[in-house]
Design a protein around this motif. Sequence first.
Motif, PDB file in Angstrom:
ATOM      1  N   HIS A 227     100.281 -33.871  20.109  1.00 54.78           N
ATOM      2  CA  HIS A 227      99.937 -35.076  19.344  1.00 54.78           C
ATOM      3  C   HIS A 227      99.741 -36.191  20.358  1.00 54.78           C
TER       4      HIS A 227
ATOM      5  N   HIS B 288     101.179 -39.224  20.972  1.00 58.93           N
ATOM      6  CA  HIS B 288     102.186 -40.211  21.331  1.00 58.93           C
ATOM      7  C   HIS B 288     102.398 -40.264  22.846  1.00 58.93           C
TER       8      HIS B 288
ATOM      9  N   GLU C 231      93.804 -36.509  15.254  1.00 56.32           N
ATOM     10  CA  GLU C 231      94.094 -37.623  16.153  1.00 56.32           C
ATOM     11  C   GLU C 231      93.098 -37.694  17.309  1.00 56.32           C
TER      12      GLU C 231
ATOM     13  N   TRP D 177      98.324 -45.971  18.291  1.00 57.65           N
ATOM     14  CA  TRP D 177      98.451 -44.530  18.171  1.00 57.65           C
ATOM     15  C   TRP D 177      99.488 -43.950  19.122  1.00 57.65           C
ATOM     16  N   THR D 178      99.580 -44.496  20.327  1.00 55.80           N
ATOM     17  CA  THR D 178     100.462 -43.913  21.340  1.00 55.80           C
ATOM     18  C   THR D 178     101.870 -44.497  21.322  1.00 55.80           C
ATOM     19  N   PHE D 179     102.032 -45.714  20.782  1.00 52.11           N
ATOM     20  CA  PHE D 179     103.316 -46.431  20.788  1.00 52.11           C
ATOM     21  C   PHE D 179     103.742 -46.823  22.206  1.00 52.11           C
TER      22      PHE D 179
ATOM     23  N   SER E 186     103.842 -36.893  12.947  1.00 49.46           N
ATOM     24  CA  SER E 186     102.559 -37.587  12.838  1.00 49.46           C
ATOM     25  C   SER E 186     101.631 -36.657  12.076  1.00 49.46           C
TER      26      SER E 186
ATOM     27  N   CYS F  78     100.186 -33.547  14.197  1.00 42.80           N
ATOM     28  CA  CYS F  78     101.042 -32.661  14.991  1.00 42.80           C
ATOM     29  C   CYS F  78     100.633 -31.198  14.851  1.00 42.80           C
TER      30      CYS F  78
ATOM     31  N   CYS G 275     102.486 -43.327  11.152  1.00 43.30           N
ATOM     32  CA  CYS G 275     101.720 -42.085  11.137  1.00 43.30           C
ATOM     33  C   CYS G 275     102.518 -40.912  10.597  1.00 43.30           C
TER      34      CYS G 275
END
Length: 244
Positions: A77, A79, A98, A109-111, A168, A171, A199
Amino acid sequence: MQPTALPAGQSWFTKSPIDANLVAFTEPFLNDYFRANFYHLKGRDLDLVIDAGMGLARLTPLLDLTPGKPVLAIATHVHADHVGSLHEFAERAGPRLEAGAFATMPDRWTFADEFRALAEPVSRLPAEGWRTEDYRIRPAPLTRILDEGDRIETGDRTFTVLALPGHSFGCIGLYDERDGLLFSGDAVYDDTLIDDMWCSSRDDYRATMRRLLDLPVRVVHGGHGERFGETRLKQIARDYLERQ
């Protein structure tokens, strides 16, 4: 006290061989929340790198790669703790739901912005002069988009892509049915499961846990924590379903 840089010659990563063809990596000096597992699996014809850490130090020099042998880096995913070094690889795969985010790696999206906001993001600096506020994830557009049921052939193994949403919505996991080996990313691991982000979907997570209850596995290599077997997998799934 401000953290200091690593001594010369000390690696940012820990490297833990699991068997002759599989090595696990993590980043021990990261804040616990962002400290993830990622893996290098040697295949006969194709090597797989499954997830890619935060990208605070170069990953590829640490890998035992064979010159001229293809390598496919797979992100479970998008992150930050799973895609930071993805740009180091020429061939990159990830989930369709994604896929667009890999081209720009935006904070939403990635944090990555949550990492920059931490009071203590690292206990040691990955390099002299490194600053948390400068942290960004380099774009890594996917060269292969993965869907449920896709097959990844290494020459001596076949992995099936499993859609395992919840943490998410994109995933995925990689499942070798013949060997009972599951790389599960953040869909399931032996630690506190995160299901409260924008998400995330608890409805999807419940469906994923019901699916995992019926999945024959020998060993699960998760995105965090220690590896575990089928009994523990079913316990984690049941516990989640009971809490929900």
